[in-house]
Scaffold this active site. Structure first.
Site, mmCIF file in Angstrom:
data_model
loop_
_atom_site.group_PDB
_atom_site.id
_atom_site.type_symbol
_atom_site.label_atom_id
_atom_site.label_comp_id
_atom_site.label_asym_id
_atom_site.label_seq_id
_atom_site.Cartn_x
_atom_site.Cartn_y
_atom_site.Cartn_z
ATOM 1 C CG HIS A 45 -1.423 -19.373 41.812
ATOM 2 N ND1 HIS A 45 -0.520 -19.104 41.048
ATOM 3 C CD2 HIS A 45 -0.961 -19.674 43.232
ATOM 4 C CE1 HIS A 45 0.567 -18.650 41.886
ATOM 5 N NE2 HIS A 45 -0.002 -18.959 43.190
ATOM 6 C CB CYS A 86 1.415 -19.549 37.977
ATOM 7 S SG CYS A 86 -0.342 -20.078 38.029
#
Length: 212
Positions: A50, A126
């Protein structure tokens, strides 16, 4: 090349220098979503990560929710992504030429371009958002390293041309992690001063088979 700082020691890691601090510095924070896998995968340039992009003291990221016409972009304190994200390193991208107000407009445009339901683990995740924000804020600076989103690119290729090769746990079955869309120091100006303007969003991570 982007400069990296990290709190984790690796024998093969090169020495890194931190770029000089600036109010307009642009940084990418990288988090492990599966630390055990990433500790091995990083040596061949893949992993499950992430990321968020920091500018003017706030970190911006993108996650899924199912509310139509609502952004999936949220902000939080730097290096504070919720579990299961585990901070790995910071990548110094460079310095943006934009003021706080100009950054707010850039982020506002991306908020509208990245609604929560548009999230796709392989094609629009993301890391895709982080790459877009870095390019918009600092086009002449460093880039987000390829290893951050390489596994998704591989999975997308396999899903497009040989979908039977992509496990269902990656294509569909996912776990979600609550996040929060807040009004930070830099925003699009639409919700300024509204203490109730936050909305729940979610980071996504592939299901760990050991947890099933």
């Amino acid at each position: 090349h982007a400069l990296r700082t990290t709190t984790r020691k690796r024998q093969s890691a090169p020495r890194r220098r931190m770029a000089s601090a600036s109010a307009a510095s642009v940084r990418v924070h990288v988090y492990d979503l599966n630390t055990d896998l990433n500790d091995y995968g990083i040596y061949v340039g893949v992993g499950i990560f992430h990321t968020g992009c920091e500018v003017y003291g706030r970190e911006y990221a993108f996650g899924y929710h199912d509310e139509d016409n609502e952004t999936g972009v949220f902000d939080l304190e730097p290096r504070a992504a919720p579990a299961p994200a585990v901070f790995r390193e910071t990548i110094e991208i460079g310095e943006t030429k934009y003021s706080v107000e100009e950054c707010a407009r850039v982020i506002g445009r991306l908020k509208r371009a990245f609604p929560g339901p548009s999230y796709d683990l392989l094609k629009r995740n993301c890391n895709t958002f982080t790459e877009a924000l870095v390019e918009a804020l600092c086009p002449e600076g460093g880039k987000v390293p390829g290893y951050v989103n390489r596994l998704a690119h591989i999975g997308r290729f396999a899903n497009d041309y040989a979908p039977c090769f992509v496990p269902a746990s990656i294509r569909g079955a996912i776990t979600t992690v609550p996040g929060k869309l807040t009004n930070g120091e830099v925003g699009d100006g639409e919700d300024a001063g509204d203490e109730d303007a936050g909305e729940d969003v979610q980071l996504l991570a592939p299901v760990d088979p050991r947890m099933e």
